[in-house]
Design an enzyme around this catalytic site. Structure first.
Site: not given
Ligand code: F6R
Length: 618
Positions: A2, A27, A76, A102-103, A491, A495, A498, A514, A613
């Site tokens: 949010c 956000r 969100w 937010n929260g 990773e 990517k 998501e 396995h 984010k």
């Molecule tokens: C993936 C991504 C998330 C963040 C995770 C942690 O692309 O962005 O998996 O890595 O939410 O976020 P931070 O690094 O801000 O603690």
């Protein structure tokens, strides 16, 4: 999660709030809304709806409302589905207060029941409406009290996390902010205040900010020169005005179609900025000013624990390989969310390092707080200056990647790897556990890294774009890597999942036998990191296992390796660097592939569904 923006001053509030929401939309983006007090008016005007900020902006286009004070929110969803009614702002039952939040209000059900017993009901399913009604009811009981008394008393009954902005009908030039856990910053302009849940909405107007701290309230009024800030608890402090270094250009897309692509291309700069001032010549050595005051405790530690979530957890896994190899200290890597709830054994000899781009991730912050309470030395490796993790840890390292706005993390990951490499080298040198030649070679390669990253991105970009055409129609992808590149396989899969919504799994290449090998059939894409390193022969063996079952192998290989062409149908070359630094290069084609595949599939790259984010709820 949010985004909140609030304004009081001399400008037109509606366009400013909409602009702020657009900058904060990463956000959360399932609904948006704003509330203003119209100039000379006596009532709130509230506009809100499900959907993105652009839809709200279109709905307000012809509105022409003139207002100099307001609050706004991009949501969100946590409580209640994303619809018009659940969207913020929420108005109190008596029409006196309007808030955005937010929260999560954890005891909202019991507060709701208490309000219902008093005949006060809610229209929405949100915890936020319960909160605004609770504050309004409390205030009705104490009409003579000032807000400085009402808020601490009303919030005594509220459990959970909140970053709140609110307007009160009887104080038409005032914005009130309250913070527990969810970040809020106050931007201080000339005769105006712009508050927001992060700096991106503030920077266009001012770079002077105050970070609201835990359990603080701010009353912003244009009739006062300073914000009135007080605590919900007893402890009071004198707030400091800080200066944000980021400029406007860094938070704009700058001609790129998406923030994610811009941020992929910004990686050379991010790595350079992370190293700036931290490498000394003659003798070559790493200096990390942010942790120098606690170096004795770090050196005394018997083990280090690295924590993070998502991409930051993947960086932590690479960190484990780096630190164990170069500094010979045992390292454990934990998901912050698991660590904090499994009653881990933590002693004052422990060093716990939280890795987080935003510095606000609820689980990482919660885990660090718990470790600190139990006496450990807690450190942060973060990007956002002044965010909660660097404020609450004993010391730390900023990665200086610049603002990362695309929801999928890219440049923060490579900058985190840079910071972890510097840390491992520094620790290795301080413990005399690293061979001097290796130490110097790694530093020399790190210095070259921004140029290598730049070349790699530019040379692979067209090839990966073409490959993405074929990827757009696949339904499953397997990513394999070993050693330093096992976390990169994770990773790469994250990517793709998501942003393109294609199912993908990352595995250590040898583990494939396995279980996951059962998934491989004719044409199944398998991306294998197969560098000319200590595990090359073994990875070739793994590739053959895939090929003999009909899999389509795309290898990420070392430039000049011709042999790999016998085994893989498609090869993406990256320059040769020492193994510990190779993840900074092997991840690049994976980021590009995820990006282009998502674009071809018509996905919203910067705002993928269901994601946000900054994950400030558990
Ligand atoms: C993936 C991504 C998330 C963040 C995770 C942690 O692309 O962005 O998996 O890595 O939410 O976020 P931070 O690094 O801000 O603690």
């Amino acid at each position: 999660m949010c985004g909140i923006v609030a304004y009081t001053g001399f400008r037109q509030a509606v366009p400013l709030l909409l602009e702020g929401l657009k900058r904060l939309e990463y956000r959360g983006y399932d609904s948006a809304g704003l509330a203003v007090i119209s100039e000379g008016g006596k009532h709130f005007c509230v506009y809100k709806q499900a959907g993105k900020v652009s839809a709200l902006a279109r709905a307000l286009e012809t509105n022409g409302i003139s207002a100099r004070v307001g609050i706004a929110h991009t949501r969100w969803a946590t409580h209640g589905i994303p619809n018009d009614i659940n969207a913020h702002p929420h108005l109190s039952y008596d029409g006196e207060i309007v808030i955005v939040h937010n929260g999560i209000i954890e005891n909202y059900a019991s507060l709701r029941q208490r309000l219902e017993e008093k005949g006060i009901s809610c229209r929405s399913d949100t915890d936020t409406e319960v909160l605004v009604n609770w504050i309004a009811w409390y205030r009705q009981q104490h009409p003579q009290k000032p807000w400085r008394e009402i808020l601490p008393e009303a919030f005594r009954a509220v459990e959970g996390t909140f970053g709140i902005a609110m307007l009160v009908r009887s104080m038409p030039d005032v914005v009130i902010l309250v913070r527990r856990f969810s970040p809020l910053l106050i931007g201080i302009g000339q005769g105006e205040y712009i508050a927001a849940s992060d700096a991106t909405a503030i920077i266009p107007y001012t770079r002077r900010v105050i970070h609201l701290e835990e359990d603080e309230v701010a009353i912003l009024s244009t009739s006062r020169t300073d914000p009135e800030i007080f605590s919900l608890r007893e402890k009071q402090r004198t707030p400091q005005v800080e200066y944000i270094e980021w400029d406007l250009a860094t938070i704009e897309r700058g001609g790129y179609p998406h923030y994610m692509l811009k941020e992929i291309f910004e990686q050379p700069q991010a790595i350079r900025d992370c190293m700036r001032g931290r490498i000394r010549q003659e003798p070559l050595e790493v200096r990390l000013g942010g942790i120098s005051s606690v170096m004795d405790r770090i050196l005394a530690a018997r083990r280090l624990t690295l924590l993070g979530c998502g991409t930051s957890w993947h960086a932590a896994l690479v960190g484990e390989y780096l630190i164990e190899q170069l500094a010979r200290v045992p390292v454990e890597v934990e998901y912050a969310s698991e660590f904090r709830y499994r009653n881990p054994v933590i002693t004052p000899e422990d060093v716990i390092i939280g890795i987080s781009q935003s510095g606000e991730t609820a689980d990482t912050l919660g885990a660090l707080r718990m470790a600190k309470e139990r006496g450990a030395l807690v450190l942060g490796i973060t990007n956002v200056v002044g965010s909660s993790i660097p404020r609450e840890t004993h010391a730390g390292i900023y990665i200086h990647a610049g603002p990362e706005i695309g929801v999928a993390s890219t440049k923060a990951f490579t900058a985190q790897l840079t910071a972890l490499s510097l840390f491992a080298l520094h620790l290795g040198a301080s413990r005399y556990s690293i061979d001097r030649n290796l130490h110097d070679t790694l530093i020399e390669n790190l210095i070259e890294m921004p140029d290598l990253v730049n070349e790699t991105i530019h040379s692979l970009n067209p090839q990966v774009q073409a490959l993405a055409e074929k990827f757009a129609s696949v339904s499953n992808v397997l990513y394999l890597g070993r050693g330093y590149n096992f976390p990169v396989a994770l990773e790469g899969a994250l990517k793709l999942k998501e942003i393109s919504y294609i199912h993908a799994e990352g595995y250590p290449a040898a583990e494939m036998k396995h279980g996951p090998i059962a998934l491989i059939d004719e044409g199944m894409p398998v991306i294998v990191i197969a560098l000319r390193d200590s595990l090359y022969e073994k990875v070739i063996g793994n590739i053959q296992e895939v090929r003999s079952r009909g899999g389509w192998v795309i290898a990420i290989a070392t430039t000049g390796d011709k042999e790999i062409c016998h085994y893989a149908q498609e090869v993406l070359y990256v320059p040769e660097v020492p193994e510990p630094l190779s993840p900074m290069l092997t991840v690049l084609p994976m980021q590009l592939l995820a990006y282009y595949t998502a674009v071809i599939r018509g996905c919203d790259v910067d705002q993928p569904r269901n994601l946000a984010k900054s994950v400030t709820v558990e």
